[in-house]
Design a protein around this motif. Structure first.
Motif, PDB file in Angstrom:
ATOM      1  N   TRP A 167      -8.255   2.960   2.580  1.00  0.00           N
ATOM      2  CA  TRP A 167      -8.119   1.565   1.903  1.00  0.00           C
ATOM      3  C   TRP A 167      -9.375   1.609   1.080  1.00  0.00           C
ATOM      4  N   ALA A 168      -9.077   1.278  -0.584  1.00  0.00           N
ATOM      5  CA  ALA A 168      -9.778   1.113  -1.579  1.00  0.00           C
ATOM      6  C   ALA A 168     -11.308   0.743  -1.247  1.00  0.00           C
ATOM      7  N   ASN A 169     -10.816  -1.185  -0.017  1.00  0.00           N
ATOM      8  CA  ASN A 169     -11.961  -2.476  -0.131  1.00  0.00           C
ATOM      9  C   ASN A 169     -11.585  -3.073   0.971  1.00  0.00           C
TER      10      ASN A 169
ATOM     11  N   SER B 248     -10.922  -6.134   1.184  1.00  0.00           N
ATOM     12  CA  SER B 248      -9.112  -7.187   0.794  1.00  0.00           C
ATOM     13  C   SER B 248      -8.021  -6.217   1.601  1.00  0.00           C
ATOM     14  N   GLU B 249      -7.988  -5.052   0.828  1.00  0.00           N
ATOM     15  CA  GLU B 249      -6.825  -4.266   1.029  1.00  0.00           C
ATOM     16  C   GLU B 249      -6.756  -3.783   2.413  1.00  0.00           C
ATOM     17  N   LEU B 250      -7.402  -3.769   3.325  1.00  0.00           N
ATOM     18  CA  LEU B 250      -7.382  -3.451   4.585  1.00  0.00           C
ATOM     19  C   LEU B 250      -6.730  -5.035   5.342  1.00  0.00           C
TER      20      LEU B 250
ATOM     21  N   ALA C 131      -4.209  -6.770   4.307  1.00  0.00           N
ATOM     22  CA  ALA C 131      -3.873  -7.119   3.921  1.00  0.00           C
ATOM     23  C   ALA C 131      -3.053  -6.173   5.421  1.00  0.00           C
ATOM     24  N   ALA C 132      -3.146  -5.122   5.348  1.00  0.00           N
ATOM     25  CA  ALA C 132      -2.968  -4.597   5.764  1.00  0.00           C
ATOM     26  C   ALA C 132      -2.944  -4.666   7.122  1.00  0.00           C
TER      27      ALA C 132
ATOM     28  N   ARG D 280     -14.523   4.411   0.484  1.00  0.00           N
ATOM     29  CA  ARG D 280     -13.072   3.614   0.821  1.00  0.00           C
ATOM     30  C   ARG D 280     -13.912   3.201   2.395  1.00  0.00           C
TER      31      ARG D 280
ATOM     32  N   MET E  51       1.176   2.878   6.001  1.00  0.00           N
ATOM     33  CA  MET E  51      -0.869   3.193   6.136  1.00  0.00           C
ATOM     34  C   MET E  51      -0.371   4.386   7.413  1.00  0.00           C
TER      35      MET E  51
END
Length: 101
Positions: free
Chosen positions: A12-14, A16-18, A20-21, A51, A75
């Protein structure tokens, strides 16, 4: 079910992405695959490339259940290890509250 550690490097880039996943992972695990996988906890790490990666602890029926869950979530899920035993020297530390400082 057996206990597994799943490594998801630089997935994940950040944060927030984590997040959501993580929400998708919990929903799919709880609603679609509860008889095959159970998410226990994850340790989130900062990777050398900037990352976000994780080490996840799951109970799973087998390795194919881990792969299928990861595929449904979208993922990484190919790097995993069956846990041979657990050695706990101390429990996970809890963050101190401002009032306790």
């Amino acid at each position: 079910m057996e206990l597994y550690v799943i490594r998801r490097p630089s997935a994940w880039a950040n944060l927030s992405e984590l997040e959501a996943a993580g929400a998708r992972s919990a929903r799919i695990g709880n609603e679609q695959m509860s008889h095959r996988v159970r998410w226990i906890r994850s340790y989130v790490v900062h990777e050398a490339d900037g990352r976000i990666g994780t080490f996840c602890i799951y109970e799973a029926r087998d390795g194919e259940s881990i792969r299928e869950h990861a595929r449904r979530v979208g993922m990484p899920g190919e790097e995993f290890y069956k846990v041979a035993t657990t050695v706990v020297v101390r429990g996970d530390p809890t963050p101190q509250t401002a009032a306790a400082e």
